[in-house]
Design an enzyme around this catalytic site. Structure first.
Site, PDB file in Angstrom:
ATOM      1  CG  HIS A  49      -2.917   2.684  -1.799  1.00 23.95           C
ATOM      2  ND1 HIS A  49      -2.916   2.565  -0.424  1.00 23.95           N
ATOM      3  CD2 HIS A  49      -4.052   2.054  -2.219  1.00 23.95           C
ATOM      4  CE1 HIS A  49      -3.990   1.893  -0.031  1.00 23.95           C
ATOM      5  NE2 HIS A  49      -4.690   1.567  -1.094  1.00 23.95           N
ATOM      6  CD  GLN A  97      -2.418  -1.240   2.770  1.00 24.87           C
ATOM      7  OE1 GLN A  97      -3.393  -0.555   3.059  1.00 24.87           O
ATOM      8  NE2 GLN A  97      -1.854  -2.054   3.643  1.00 24.87           N
ATOM      9  CG  ASN A 116       0.942  -3.627  13.540  1.00 22.75           C
ATOM     10  OD1 ASN A 116       1.283  -2.750  14.324  1.00 22.75           O
ATOM     11  ND2 ASN A 116       0.232  -3.373  12.445  1.00 22.75           N
ATOM     12  CB  VAL A 120       2.862   6.134  -2.336  1.00 25.01           C
ATOM     13  CG1 VAL A 120       1.414   5.677  -2.376  1.00 25.01           C
ATOM     14  CG2 VAL A 120       3.090   7.148  -1.221  1.00 25.01           C
TER      15      VAL A 120
HETATM   16  C1  BJW Z   1       4.679  -1.032  12.711  1.00 25.07           C
HETATM   17  C2  BJW Z   1       5.884  -0.394  12.857  1.00 25.07           C
HETATM   18  C3  BJW Z   1       6.997  -1.208  12.826  1.00 25.07           C
HETATM   19  C4  BJW Z   1       4.431   1.125  12.937  1.00 25.07           C
HETATM   20  N1  BJW Z   1       6.845  -2.535  12.686  1.00 25.07           N
HETATM   21  N2  BJW Z   1       4.551  -2.341  12.572  1.00 25.07           N
HETATM   22  C5  BJW Z   1     -15.209  -1.019   2.724  1.00 25.07           C
HETATM   23  C6  BJW Z   1     -15.504  -0.814   4.057  1.00 25.07           C
HETATM   24  C7  BJW Z   1     -15.305   0.443   4.642  1.00 25.07           C
HETATM   25  C8  BJW Z   1     -14.803   1.505   3.898  1.00 25.07           C
HETATM   26  C9  BJW Z   1     -14.503   1.308   2.578  1.00 25.07           C
HETATM   27  C10 BJW Z   1     -14.707   0.055   2.020  1.00 25.07           C
HETATM   28  N3  BJW Z   1     -14.316   0.131   0.721  1.00 25.07           N
HETATM   29  C11 BJW Z   1     -13.855   1.385   0.455  1.00 25.07           C
HETATM   30  C12 BJW Z   1     -13.980   2.122   1.549  1.00 25.07           C
HETATM   31  C13 BJW Z   1     -13.581   3.572   1.656  1.00 25.07           C
HETATM   32  C14 BJW Z   1     -12.108   3.795   1.839  1.00 25.07           C
HETATM   33  C15 BJW Z   1     -11.704   3.119   3.148  1.00 25.07           C
HETATM   34  O1  BJW Z   1     -11.160   2.055   3.190  1.00 25.07           O
HETATM   35  N4  BJW Z   1     -11.932   3.794   4.267  1.00 25.07           N
HETATM   36  C16 BJW Z   1     -11.598   3.236   5.574  1.00 25.07           C
HETATM   37  C17 BJW Z   1     -10.590   4.165   6.262  1.00 25.07           C
HETATM   38  C18 BJW Z   1     -12.860   3.035   6.348  1.00 25.07           C
HETATM   39  N5  BJW Z   1     -11.329   3.260   0.717  1.00 25.07           N
HETATM   40  C19 BJW Z   1     -11.138   3.979  -0.390  1.00 25.07           C
HETATM   41  O2  BJW Z   1     -11.603   5.098  -0.533  1.00 25.07           O
HETATM   42  C20 BJW Z   1     -10.329   3.328  -1.508  1.00 25.07           C
HETATM   43  N6  BJW Z   1     -11.043   3.479  -2.721  1.00 25.07           N
HETATM   44  C21 BJW Z   1     -12.126   2.741  -2.999  1.00 25.07           C
HETATM   45  O3  BJW Z   1     -12.481   1.806  -2.324  1.00 25.07           O
HETATM   46  O4  BJW Z   1     -12.755   3.121  -4.138  1.00 25.07           O
HETATM   47  C22 BJW Z   1     -14.008   2.528  -4.479  1.00 25.07           C
HETATM   48  C23 BJW Z   1     -14.420   3.115  -5.813  1.00 25.07           C
HETATM   49  C24 BJW Z   1     -14.785   2.261  -6.831  1.00 25.07           C
HETATM   50  C25 BJW Z   1     -15.172   2.801  -8.072  1.00 25.07           C
HETATM   51  C26 BJW Z   1     -15.154   4.183  -8.271  1.00 25.07           C
HETATM   52  C27 BJW Z   1     -14.754   5.035  -7.254  1.00 25.07           C
HETATM   53  C28 BJW Z   1     -14.388   4.507  -6.009  1.00 25.07           C
HETATM   54  C29 BJW Z   1      -9.019   4.066  -1.743  1.00 25.07           C
HETATM   55  C30 BJW Z   1      -8.095   4.020  -0.575  1.00 25.07           C
HETATM   56  C31 BJW Z   1      -6.830   4.838  -0.866  1.00 25.07           C
HETATM   57  C32 BJW Z   1      -5.968   5.017   0.366  1.00 25.07           C
HETATM   58  N7  BJW Z   1      -5.016   6.031   0.112  1.00 25.07           N
HETATM   59  C33 BJW Z   1      -4.006   6.309   1.119  1.00 25.07           C
HETATM   60  C34 BJW Z   1      -3.176   7.522   0.652  1.00 25.07           C
HETATM   61  C35 BJW Z   1      -2.236   7.112  -0.470  1.00 25.07           C
HETATM   62  C36 BJW Z   1      -1.463   8.262  -0.985  1.00 25.07           C
HETATM   63  C37 BJW Z   1      -0.469   8.827   0.002  1.00 25.07           C
HETATM   64  O5  BJW Z   1       0.348   8.108   0.599  1.00 25.07           O
HETATM   65  O6  BJW Z   1      -0.496  10.033   0.165  1.00 25.07           O
HETATM   66  O7  BJW Z   1      -3.173   5.171   1.305  1.00 25.07           O
HETATM   67  S1  BJW Z   1      -4.675   6.606   2.753  1.00 25.07           S
HETATM   68  C38 BJW Z   1      -3.379   5.794   3.624  1.00 25.07           C
HETATM   69  O8  BJW Z   1      -3.882   4.608   4.287  1.00 25.07           O
HETATM   70  C39 BJW Z   1      -2.405   5.288   2.527  1.00 25.07           C
HETATM   71  C40 BJW Z   1      -2.024   3.949   3.059  1.00 25.07           C
HETATM   72  O9  BJW Z   1      -1.517   3.148   2.005  1.00 25.07           O
HETATM   73  C41 BJW Z   1      -3.311   3.444   3.647  1.00 25.07           C
HETATM   74  C42 BJW Z   1      -3.141   2.332   4.632  1.00 25.07           C
HETATM   75  O10 BJW Z   1      -2.436   2.756   5.759  1.00 25.07           O
HETATM   76  P1  BJW Z   1      -1.391   1.773   6.454  1.00 25.07           P
HETATM   77  O11 BJW Z   1      -0.304   1.450   5.503  1.00 25.07           O
HETATM   78  O12 BJW Z   1      -2.107   0.644   7.055  1.00 25.07           O
HETATM   79  O13 BJW Z   1      -0.751   2.754   7.549  1.00 25.07           O
HETATM   80  P2  BJW Z   1      -1.270   3.112   9.032  1.00 25.07           P
HETATM   81  O14 BJW Z   1      -0.558   4.344   9.442  1.00 25.07           O
HETATM   82  O15 BJW Z   1      -2.742   3.120   9.108  1.00 25.07           O
HETATM   83  O16 BJW Z   1      -0.782   1.876   9.900  1.00 25.07           O
HETATM   84  C43 BJW Z   1       0.596   1.633  10.143  1.00 25.07           C
HETATM   85  C44 BJW Z   1       0.668   0.378  10.997  1.00 25.07           C
HETATM   86  O17 BJW Z   1       2.024   0.052  11.152  1.00 25.07           O
HETATM   87  C45 BJW Z   1       0.079   0.540  12.400  1.00 25.07           C
HETATM   88  O18 BJW Z   1      -0.761  -0.573  12.674  1.00 25.07           O
HETATM   89  C46 BJW Z   1       1.292   0.525  13.335  1.00 25.07           C
HETATM   90  O19 BJW Z   1       1.018  -0.112  14.583  1.00 25.07           O
HETATM   91  C47 BJW Z   1       2.257  -0.290  12.525  1.00 25.07           C
HETATM   92  N8  BJW Z   1       3.667  -0.014  12.743  1.00 25.07           N
HETATM   93  N9  BJW Z   1       5.624   0.978  13.014  1.00 25.07           N
HETATM   94  C48 BJW Z   1       5.569  -3.043  12.572  1.00 25.07           C
HETATM   95  N10 BJW Z   1       8.229  -0.681  12.977  1.00 25.07           N
END
Ligand code: BJW
Length: 245
Positions: free
Chosen positions: A118, A100, A216, A102
């Site tokens: 992403h 995920q 994690n 970027v």
């Molecule tokens: C460690 C550590 C160490 C720290 N060792 N661990 C179904 C259900 C509910 C909602 C939705 C659904 N389907 C879609 C949605 C809506 C939405 C969504 O999911 N919302 C939820 C928040 C509820 N999804 C979307 O909008 C997606 N699009 C979509 O579904 O489109 C449908 C569609 C169809 C047709 C037409 C139009 C639309 C798109 C999602 C895009 C996400 N984008 C981002 C930004 C990317 C660009 C950028 O970087 O600027 O992606 S948001 C952000 O979150 C980024 C990440 O890739 C993503 C995930 O985050 P991640 O990687 O999990 O990071 P953190 O910070 O959350 O977690 C870090 C973890 O690491 C923590 O747990 C720490 O404990 C741990 N950690 N240090 C091990 N050393």
């Protein structure tokens, strides 16, 4: 058997292994996660800036945030977790990584056949989707000579080549990731497992009968449903696991 040895036993006999990575995998490289303590920038929540609405309202602020992150990422190097995963993909044909992130650090580490859900912070797209521009183009200049950057083909605003909330992921990437859920072992590493459709891949893998694991530092949405949860910094725990294989 402790969780680490249990997972190692499954990996030793596995043909296909899929690892889904998130921001926690790059934390030790110096890149802040989205939802952790460092996930705020000038009082903006990172997840509030990663939306088309935020860009429409205030492209300058959104671009300032991305320009700051590009500068940060450009100075970062892959850590032990990226390196272990890269080696797995180089030495075992059916061991694959979906990210995920970027930040391109998996690419920098040499990961083969990476699926990037992403996009990349070093790619740009025309905000107007002009017909003269390719879908996305690479631009690694840090800093940009002009802020905000513009489409070199039509002069309209450029936008980061990443997937924001509410935007569809590339259908080819989703299909590739979905196919990789039919695996023997599925690992979610350094992700909060909150953002869909990426978070749904773990559920799909379970449906396919995969043995599942989480790496994690904290409990997440995934913890309750995986077969083993390995607590600790992934750059340490993954290297320790690798040593058992
Ligand atoms: C460690 C550590 C160490 C720290 N060792 N661990 C179904 C259900 C509910 C909602 C939705 C659904 N389907 C879609 C949605 C809506 C939405 C969504 O999911 N919302 C939820 C928040 C509820 N999804 C979307 O909008 C997606 N699009 C979509 O579904 O489109 C449908 C569609 C169809 C047709 C037409 C139009 C639309 C798109 C999602 C895009 C996400 N984008 C981002 C930004 C990317 C660009 C950028 O970087 O600027 O992606 S948001 C952000 O979150 C980024 C990440 O890739 C993503 C995930 O985050 P991640 O990687 O999990 O990071 P953190 O910070 O959350 O977690 C870090 C973890 O690491 C923590 O747990 C720490 O404990 C741990 N950690 N240090 C091990 N050393």
């Amino acid at each position: 058997m402790n969780p680490r040895h249990r997972l190692a036993t499954h990996l030793t006999t596995a043909d296909s292994v899929t690892v889904l990575t998130g921001a926690g995998v790059s934390a030790a490289s110096g890149i802040p996660t989205f939802r952790g303590a460092g996930g705020l920038w000038r009082n903006f929540s990172a997840t509030d800036l990663a939306t088309p609405t935020a860009f429409l309202r205030d492209p300058h602020t959104v671009w300032e945030w991305y320009a700051w992150r590009r500068g940060q990422v450009a100075d970062c190097e892959p850590n032990a977790a990226h390196r272990v995963l890269a080696r797995w993909t180089q030495t075992r044909p059916l061991w694959r990584v979906i990210t995920q992130n970027v930040d391109d650090l998996h690419v920098k580490a040499g990961t083969r056949d990476l699926v990037r859900l992403h996009g990349s912070i070093f790619e740009l797209r025309c905000w107007n989707r002009c017909s003269a521009s390719p879908g996305a183009w690479r631009d690694e200049r840090v800093p940009f000579p002009e802020m905000p950057p513009r489409c070199p083909h039509c002069g309209a605003l450029a936008r980061p080549g990443v997937v924001w909330f509410g935007e569809a992921l590339d259908p080819g990437d989703i299909a590739a990731a979905d196919a990789l859920t039919a695996c023997d072992v599925f690992i979610a590493a350094g992700t909060s497992a909150l953002v869909y459709p990426a978070a749904g891949l773990l559920h799909r893998a379970r449906t396919h009968g995969a043995f599942t694991a989480e790496f994690n530092t904290e409990s997440t949405e995934a913890t309750e449903i995986v077969d083993v949860a390995i607590r600790g910094p992934v750059e340490v725990t993954l290297a320790e696991l690798d040593a058992l294989l």
